[in-house]
Design a protein around this motif. Structure first.
Motif, mmCIF file in Angstrom:
data_model
loop_
_atom_site.group_PDB
_atom_site.id
_atom_site.type_symbol
_atom_site.label_atom_id
_atom_site.label_comp_id
_atom_site.label_asym_id
_atom_site.label_seq_id
_atom_site.Cartn_x
_atom_site.Cartn_y
_atom_site.Cartn_z
ATOM 1 N N LEU A 20 -0.447 -81.347 -27.661
ATOM 2 C CA LEU A 20 -0.012 -80.032 -26.427
ATOM 3 C C LEU A 20 1.385 -80.233 -26.120
ATOM 4 C CD1 LEU A 20 -1.240 -78.354 -24.207
ATOM 5 C CD2 LEU A 20 -1.401 -80.191 -22.669
ATOM 6 N N ILE A 21 1.910 -79.154 -26.072
ATOM 7 C CA ILE A 21 3.338 -78.813 -25.749
ATOM 8 C C ILE A 21 3.495 -78.068 -24.356
ATOM 9 C CG2 ILE A 21 5.534 -77.807 -26.407
ATOM 10 C CD1 ILE A 21 4.511 -78.027 -29.261
ATOM 11 N N VAL A 22 4.108 -78.710 -23.688
ATOM 12 C CA VAL A 22 4.340 -78.078 -22.211
ATOM 13 C C VAL A 22 5.970 -77.703 -22.023
ATOM 14 C CG1 VAL A 22 4.050 -78.242 -19.811
ATOM 15 C CG2 VAL A 22 2.530 -79.337 -21.378
ATOM 16 N N VAL A 72 7.243 -81.781 -33.144
ATOM 17 C CA VAL A 72 6.290 -80.587 -32.740
ATOM 18 C C VAL A 72 5.046 -80.561 -33.301
ATOM 19 C CG1 VAL A 72 6.362 -78.190 -32.409
ATOM 20 C CG2 VAL A 72 8.474 -79.592 -31.874
ATOM 21 N N ALA A 73 5.056 -80.752 -34.497
ATOM 22 C CA ALA A 73 3.892 -80.524 -35.542
ATOM 23 C C ALA A 73 2.838 -81.566 -35.086
ATOM 24 C CB ALA A 73 4.107 -80.606 -36.954
ATOM 25 N N THR A 91 10.742 -72.677 -33.732
ATOM 26 C CA THR A 91 9.695 -74.010 -34.164
ATOM 27 C C THR A 91 8.647 -73.996 -33.375
ATOM 28 O OG1 THR A 91 11.991 -75.180 -34.461
ATOM 29 C CG2 THR A 91 9.581 -76.279 -34.291
ATOM 30 N N LEU A 92 8.628 -73.593 -32.061
ATOM 31 C CA LEU A 92 7.379 -73.591 -31.266
ATOM 32 C C LEU A 92 6.515 -72.467 -31.631
ATOM 33 C CD1 LEU A 92 9.035 -74.271 -27.669
ATOM 34 C CD2 LEU A 92 7.731 -75.928 -29.225
ATOM 35 N N ARG A 93 7.234 -71.201 -32.073
ATOM 36 C CA ARG A 93 6.307 -70.294 -32.196
ATOM 37 C C ARG A 93 5.463 -70.620 -33.668
ATOM 38 N NH1 ARG A 93 5.373 -64.772 -32.166
ATOM 39 N NH2 ARG A 93 5.003 -63.740 -33.861
ATOM 40 N N ARG A 94 6.301 -71.099 -34.813
ATOM 41 C CA ARG A 94 5.556 -71.619 -35.969
ATOM 42 C C ARG A 94 4.581 -72.567 -35.640
ATOM 43 N NH1 ARG A 94 10.688 -71.827 -38.036
ATOM 44 N NH2 ARG A 94 10.725 -74.040 -37.712
ATOM 45 N N HIS A 95 4.665 -73.490 -34.668
ATOM 46 C CA HIS A 95 3.493 -74.196 -34.123
ATOM 47 C C HIS A 95 2.227 -73.525 -33.545
ATOM 48 C CE1 HIS A 95 1.542 -77.732 -32.556
ATOM 49 N NE2 HIS A 95 1.551 -77.248 -31.558
ATOM 50 N N ILE A 96 2.690 -72.511 -32.928
ATOM 51 C CA ILE A 96 1.523 -71.764 -32.423
ATOM 52 C C ILE A 96 0.822 -71.001 -33.527
ATOM 53 C CG2 ILE A 96 0.785 -69.989 -30.897
ATOM 54 C CD1 ILE A 96 3.392 -70.431 -28.919
#
Lengths: 700, 322
Positions: free
Chosen positions: A390-392, A385-386, A404-409
């Motif tokens: 771009l993550i879709v 993720v890091a 995890t995704l929220r931390r990435h944002i």
């Protein structure tokens, strides 16, 4: 009262003419008709009685008319101050020394130092001087205050010492900006130093004043009328200078293999004595011959470098000056892009969204996009993720993955959330950190279309041109209605024609969550079949921090964005052509120390990207610039020469008088008076000459 | 009312005619009559030999003689060819060439040069008419403006006098074109009397007059000048206007007089020399000069010329006999 052009007063001497004529008339009133004057030579009028003139009033009127005309031409004015005061005031001189790349030609810098010495010899103790060097920007080396603070005997030496420590650089010339800076420096000094009376202003420009010098800054600047520019050009012995420039392919994304030939423009100086030049790659002997007549430029195709992934130099030979004969070509490297897709789609299923996403991100010469898909019901790896650019996500995933995704944002990442169903409300709420969000399937009669777009948003700015901004052909069969009231700082990018938000962005931490309420797969819409689809995805990718198709060629002095593939938060170092490494501070995204031509390496997280810095092609236009070009921009030019600087005081006095005279315009009144006198003279002369006298065959 | 004198009253105590008084007579014919009184018929001789009762030569025919002159009656009697020549007094054809350029309109003594020239021409015409000679008239400026062929009829004399009474209305003087034209027109030799002020470029005068002289004509030139033109004795500076060109010039006469006289004298000398070279009789007349003196001078010249011709012919005949 004084006069602007006192020499015209000499015209008053013309009153002798009417006086003599009035005396002559006494003897020439008689007219004699004679058979033939073939034996007669004209004789000078013989004035028998000089003390007597005929018709004194007429004579006075005519003399007065001539006097008034002479006075009008002499432009009378009432002086407001004594010119001597101006003369006594010290001059403000700005020495403007060119340090651009073209000054690297043999002997020019030495000539410039000599010219500076010559100017300094004429500088008097009461004068104030400022030394400014310039290339694409102007730098004050010795200011007026600093000059005034120096001992009188040390001033000239200080200027020479300062210049001795300098030399010509590699940057282009922005003469206009330098002249504006010099003129403003003089005016600032006058404002700040009110002890020194306002005296003559002079800017002494020392440099090659080549045609490649930019003057654009002068277009928007009103040159002060009392500031005089003295140009003391330095000249090179060799007249032939050819320069080369890479005519960069604008559509580089379409040639992924990098096999196409380079188009190189070679320009020759107009006074050149050589027309034949050679081009070769630095490590190879194969030469490309090129014929360029003086004053013209030709574009030639040069075979591509043997190894596109290595650094190269293209070298021109055959001219007199080599400062601009090397073209650095950055290695052609593909930028790896990681795209993480979270969903349940089969990559080969055209009914899913992943199928179209993989098609959209093909391999180009600049990008090598790798689309990785992960099932939404599985656990996401943190490193995966890091490192994703771009993550879709198109499916509901678990709470752990959402964290995890929220931390990435929050750390600056960008996620595109495509809501597949009304159940995605929990995902939206979890990723944005908001409260309960209402989400329901929209009730659509046949189809919905995008009714309103926010083209000011960076994602859609590429479509802001009316030619590309028509999204009405994209039909949405299904989409979700969302109530944005619970989302903080939300920004809508597009609305359906039902006024429901179609695309919106929710900032989270330093990153952003982009939300599509309808997918691009056939079940939801025909967006994937639209020509807008691929540009839209690339635009989102770029919004996520990936720079695509950025120019890897720069000229000396250009700021270079160096975020690179590693993102803005990484430790970045730039290695200069001489091997020195410059560490960029955190948050700094541009590298500005591109002061020498060559290949620069941007090192970050074990990866190195390259960019090339070259001498600006304009710097190779070394033909002298016509002074008329500067005069056309309103500059008050002075012919170069040692005597010029001594004439400044006189010029300043004259300009002061011109200003005063322009305000008073007394000559108009004098002309009015002359007209009145002329009318009186006409009237009087008419009365006196009415009985015409003429006799024929008069006897002796 | 001004009293007009008769020709006899115009005579001075010395017996000469006062021109000023004569010019007051309106009729040109009357003026001419007055002048010609006293001169007898037959004083001059014809310039060439014609058919007349009075022999000048009677000799034996020699090869080359014109057969027209053979005396056939002598041949019938003596069977020898004899040649006879006559003194002809009636076959003279005279052309009067009168300058009518603008400069002839100048006069400082009450009448103009043109009037004087007209009277002089009328005098000559009347005199020649009385002798039975045919007289014609041509007036010119820079071209021939009027031409009357030589005739000898009383009515023609009146027409001639009327033509001479006209004042000069012409333009600038240019002798060349009119003289060339006249030389082409006059196929029969005769006497040509040119009356002009000759105030034109003298450089071409010799060639201009040469056209007539070379045609076998007997040419007489009367140059007529006003006394003011001869002396240029104006006293005050003035703006002088040239009658021919119309240009104005400031002149201080006392200062300019010397130069003027020098140039005028040179001009007259040139004219005189040119005439002498061509064998042309040249007479300079101031307009205050008496007409009968002019006529007398003219006739004296004619007689002198006639004697020279007779001498030349006799010496030629004597040479042929020996």
């Amino acid at each position: 009262m004084s006069f602007l052009y006192p020499l015209f007063l000499a015209g008053i001497a013309a009153i002798g003419v009417p006086i003599v004529l009035h005396m002559i008339r006494r003897h020439t009133r008689k007219r004699v008709t004679f058979s033939s004057l073939m034996f007669v030579r004209t004789t000078a009028p013989r004035l028998r009685n000089r003390s007597r003139v005929e018709n004194l009033p007429l004579l006075i009127l005519r003399c007065l008319l001539l006097i008034l005309l002479a006075v009008a031409f002499a432009r009378p004015l009432f002086s407001r101050q004594e010119p001597e005061t101006v003369v006594r005031a010290g001059r403000r001189i700005v020495l403007l020394v060119d340090t651009s790349a073209s000054m690297r030609r043999t002997g020019l810098w030495g000539q410039a130092i000599d010219e500076v010495r010559s100017v300094l010899r004429d500088v008097e103790p009461m004068d104030r001087l400022c030394l400014i060097t310039f290339d694409r920007s102007a730098r004050i080396q010795i200011g007026f205050e600093q000059w005034a603070g120096l001992d009188v005997s040390q001033r000239a030496a200080a200027v020479i010492d300062c210049l001795s420590d300098l030399s010509a650089g590699w940057a282009a010339t922005d003469l206009g900006r330098a002249l504006v800076a010099a003129a403003e420096a003089v005016e600032d000094d006058e404002v700040h130093d009110d002890r020194q009376p306002v005296g003559p202003r002079q800017i002494v420009l020392i440099g090659d004043v080549q045609q490649g010098s930019r003057l654009n800054a002068l277009h928007a600047y009103e040159w002060p009328a009392t500031t005089e520019l003295v140009v003391r050009p330095v000249e090179s012995r060799g007249l032939t200078n050819a320069t080369l420039e890479w005519v960069v392919h604008h559509d580089r994304l379409t040639s992924p293999d990098g096999s196409e030939a380079l188009r190189i423009r070679v320009s020759n100086s107009s006074e050149a004595t050589t027309e034949q030049f050679q081009l070769r790659w630095d490590a190879h002997d194969a030469r490309t011959e090129i014929y360029v007549p003086p004053g013209t430029s030709h574009v030639v195709q040069v075979p591509p470098p043997p190894d596109p992934s290595a650094t190269h130099r293209l070298i021109l030979s055959g001219d007199d000056h080599d400062f601009d004969n090397t073209l650095y070509i950055a290695p052609r490297l593909q930028q790896p892009i990681d795209i993480l897709y979270i969903g349940r789609d089969d990559p080969n299923d055209p009914q899913g969204m992943l199928f179209y996403l993989r098609q959209a991100f093909g391999v180009t010469s600049a990008l090598h996009a790798r689309v990785t898909s992960r099932r939404s019901d599985g656990a996401l790896r943190v490193d995966e993720v890091a490192t994703a650019h771009l993550i879709v996500t198109t499916d509901v995933t678990g709470a752990e993955n959402l964290a995890t995704l929220r931390r990435h944002i929050e750390t600056g990442g960008t996620i595109l959330l495509v809501m597949p169903s009304a159940q995605a409300a929990t995902m939206l709420s979890a990723l944005t950190g908001g409260g309960r969000i209402e989400l329901q399937e929209a009730d659509i009669d046949r189809y919905a279309m995008l009714g309103r777009m926010e083209f000011a948003h960076p994602v859609l700015s590429a479509f802001s041109d009316p030619r590309f901004g028509d999204f009405t052909k994209v039909h949405f069969w299904r989409h979700r209605r969302v109530d944005l009231a619970g989302l903080p700082d939300v920004r809508v990018l597009a609305w359906y024609d039902s006024n429901d938000p179609a695309w919106f962005e929710v900032p989270v931490g330093s990153g952003a969550l982009l939300v599509f309420t309808g997918g691009w797969h056939p079940a939801d819409s025909d967006l994937a079949l639209s020509s807008k689809f691929v540009p839209l995805l690339y635009s989102i990718l770029e919004y996520g921090g990936v720079r695509m198709g950025t120019q890897a060629q720069y000229v000396v002095g250009d700021p270079v964005p160096v975020t690179g593939p590693a993102g803005p938060q990484r430790d970045v170092r730039v290695r200069k052509p001489d091997g020195a490494a410059v560490a960029l501070d955190a948050g700094v995204e541009t590298f500005t120390q591109t002061d020498v031509p060559g290949i620069y390496g941007v090192e970050s997280a074990g990866e190195t990207t390259w960019f090339a810095v070259n001498v600006a092609a304009s710097e190779g236009r070394t033909d002298p610039m016509p002074f008329e070009d500067m005069e056309r921009l309103g500059l008050s030019m002075k012919t170069p020469g040692p005597a010029a600087i001594g004439q400044v005081a006189k010029t300043m006095i004259h300009r002061g008088l011109v200003e005063t005279e322009n305000q008073q315009k007394l000559w108009r009144w004098v002309l009015v008076a002359a007209s009145v006198v002329l009318l009186m003279e006409i009237w009087l002369a008419g009365r006196l000459t009415r009985p015409a006298t003429e006799s024929q065959g008069e006897q002796p | 009312m001004t009293e007009v004198p008769t020709p006899s009253e115009s005579r001075t105590t010395s017996g000469m005619i006062d021109p000023a008084a004569l010019m007051k007579i309106r009729s040109m014919e009357l003026r001419a009559k007055g002048v010609v009184q006293g001169f007898l018929r037959g004083i001059h001789r014809s310039p060439y030999h014609g058919f007349s009762a009075e022999f000048t030569e009677y000799r034996q025919y020699s090869a080359g003689d014109d057969p027209r002159y053979v005396d056939w009656r002598v041949y019938a009697r003596s069977d020898r060819f004899y040649i006879k020549k006559f003194e002809d007094e009636t076959n003279l054809r005279c052309h009067l060439l009168i300058d009518h350029s603008r400069s002839m309109g100048y006069g400082s003594i009450g009448y103009t040069k043109g009037q004087y020239a007209g009277t002089l021409a009328a005098t000559l015409a009347y005199f020649l008419f009385r002798q039975g000679d045919a007289v014609g008239l041509a007036t010119f400026d820079d071209r021939i403006t009027q031409y009357m062929p030589p005739r000898n009829r009383p009515s023609y004399l009146r027409r001639l006098m009327a033509a001479l009474e006209a004042d000069p209305q012409g333009r600038a003087t240019d002798l060349g074109p009119p003289l060339q034209r006249l030389a082409r027109m006059l196929t029969k030799r005769g006497l040509i009397v040119l009356v002009s002020d000759l105030l034109t470029s003298i450089d071409w005068l010799e060639s201009d007059l040469g056209y007539l002289s070379a045609g076998g004509h007997d040419v007489v030139v009367f140059q007529v000048l006003d006394p003011a033109e001869l002396n240029f004795d104006f006293d005050a500076p003035a703006l002088f206007r040239d009658l021919e060109s119309g240009r104005d010039m400031y002149v201080d006469p006392p200062a300019a007089q010397k130069g003027y006289k020098r140039m005028l004298e040179a001009h007259l000398d040139k004219a005189r020399t040119a005439c002498r070279r061509l064998g042309i009789d040249y007479h300079l007349f101031a307009t205050d000069r008496s007409f009968d003196l002019a006529l007398l001078e003219f006739l004296q010249d004619r007689m002198r010329r006639h004697k020279q011709q007779v001498r030349r012919m006799r010496s030629a005949t004597a040479g042929r006999r020996t």
